[in-house]
Scaffold this motif. Sequence first.
Motif, PDB file in Angstrom:
ATOM      1  N   GLN A  38       0.693  -1.300  -0.042  1.00 32.91           N
ATOM      2  CA  GLN A  38       0.105   0.072  -0.115  1.00 32.91           C
ATOM      3  C   GLN A  38       0.828   1.112   0.061  1.00 32.91           C
ATOM      4  O   GLN A  38       0.285   2.481  -0.031  1.00 32.91           O
ATOM      5  N   ALA A  94       3.252   1.656  -2.138  1.00 37.30           N
ATOM      6  CA  ALA A  94       3.847   1.554  -3.461  1.00 37.30           C
ATOM      7  C   ALA A  94       3.895   3.075  -4.210  1.00 37.30           C
ATOM      8  O   ALA A  94       4.512   3.457  -5.029  1.00 37.30           O
ATOM      9  N   LYS A  95       2.561   3.625  -4.045  1.00 40.85           N
ATOM     10  CA  LYS A  95       2.412   5.061  -4.545  1.00 40.85           C
ATOM     11  C   LYS A  95       2.321   6.177  -3.714  1.00 40.85           C
ATOM     12  O   LYS A  95       2.290   7.510  -4.267  1.00 40.85           O
ATOM     13  N   ARG A 104       4.613   8.878  -1.166  1.00 43.32           N
ATOM     14  CA  ARG A 104       6.013   9.595  -1.242  1.00 43.32           C
ATOM     15  C   ARG A 104       6.637   9.259   0.258  1.00 43.32           C
ATOM     16  O   ARG A 104       6.124   9.634   1.212  1.00 43.32           O
ATOM     17  N   THR A 125      11.120   1.837  -8.517  1.00 40.53           N
ATOM     18  CA  THR A 125       9.927   2.326  -9.196  1.00 40.53           C
ATOM     19  C   THR A 125       9.134   3.158  -8.043  1.00 40.53           C
ATOM     20  O   THR A 125       8.190   3.660  -8.357  1.00 40.53           O
ATOM     21  N   LEU A 126       9.620   3.212  -6.798  1.00 33.57           N
ATOM     22  CA  LEU A 126       8.950   3.878  -5.974  1.00 33.57           C
ATOM     23  C   LEU A 126       9.637   5.238  -5.632  1.00 33.57           C
ATOM     24  O   LEU A 126      10.634   5.703  -5.920  1.00 33.57           O
ATOM     25  N   HIS A 127       8.645   6.085  -4.780  1.00 34.42           N
ATOM     26  CA  HIS A 127       8.991   7.446  -4.590  1.00 34.42           C
ATOM     27  C   HIS A 127       9.744   7.502  -3.187  1.00 34.42           C
ATOM     28  O   HIS A 127       9.199   7.738  -2.284  1.00 34.42           O
TER      29      HIS A 127
END
Length: 441
Positions: A144, A146-147, A149, A176-178
Amino acid sequence: MTRMPRTFASAWQQLRDLLASIGPLFFLVAALIVGAYWWIDPQPPHTVRMATGPEGSTYALFGKRYAEQLKAKGIEVREIATAGSAENLQLLREDKADVAFIRGGTDEYTDDDALLSLGSLFYEPLWIFYRKLPKAPPITALPQLAKLRLSVDTPGSGVPLLMERLFKANKLDMATLHIENLPPEAATEALLAGKLDAIVLAQAPQSRFVRKLLRAPDIALVDMAQADAYSRRFGFFSSVTLPRGVAELASDLPPQDVSMVALTTALLAREDVHPALRELFADAAVKLHGEVGWFNRARDFPNTRTSELPVSPEGDQAINGTPPFYKRWLPFWLANLVQRMGLLIGGFLVLLLPLSRVIPPLYQWRVRRRVFRWYALLREIEERVETGQETADSAHKRLDQLDERVNRVAVPLSYADELYALRNNIHAARKRIVAREPGPR
């Protein structure tokens, strides 16, 4: 009036004989003890280097407490501020620190590391805080994030490497993560200011950042539904529960039990650190980490059950054993000397028992030698008279001198018979010489 000096001389002579008989054995034992002292090196250095953590962190706080404990024993602890567990481990490996706080899961150890554990000290839960959004479901699993910051602490803390392993287990690629790498204080402020959506901290409950975020109204703590699974998949994790209200009973913080995973922080030391220093740190650990905490009961820590490395004998004795009685009464340096040298000195004393049997014969030989040495002169006088090399008058004078010297010889009463035997032999020699004379002397 004339007996006192002679008695005193006799006593003094007996004492000299006794000391001379014991002397070789004494010097042998003394040499062995000095050699053993040099080999064992019982007294530790007066300074030790300790890698702690960032300024204001839990590691830094405990580092100061250890320094206070060891200062009372005359040891100066030089605290080395670091970015965290990963840097601490690197300093140990490079021999730039002697002891350090190392969080479980920081890295995989090898035999080349030459490190020992002084005991596991406390839990450092993986705190994952996030900003609560209206109508958004609570976060209970890593995917959860993953998207969002996300800040995962600085590389020196070891947290980024740990999170990479956890994301990989959840089939997430950190690339691929912030992801950001902010230190705890900056990450906390950024989360509170809305510049981040979530942060990861691996800190003890005493951390001021943790307590501050628990009280923040719009910040929540991830309740990890898979905590048990993580503890089974990763040996350095323990599944723990943050009890409801443990942070603040009046405000009921947290408002419900929270499932978490925790790492165990250990105190590691290099194998070449003096055993007395390892013992001092282990003793201090028992005093500093034995209290009840948010995740443990009293005396759960320090322990040797959760160590990833072999536990040093000093750590095992301090945590699981009973300290010798003399340590409660003797100053540190003397108690340490007794502990390091006691067994060896005991061995020397056992060795002395058979060796001590040579003392009586040696003492006897020294006393009898003072008497027997004059027989050589007595025999020489008789031989010279018999061969005509010396006149009777000259022999009588030499016998008188010999008799006078023997009269001054002091021996213990138990050896007086040998002294009187010598004097009788002198008298008998004089009679034989007289008998050899052609007429009255």
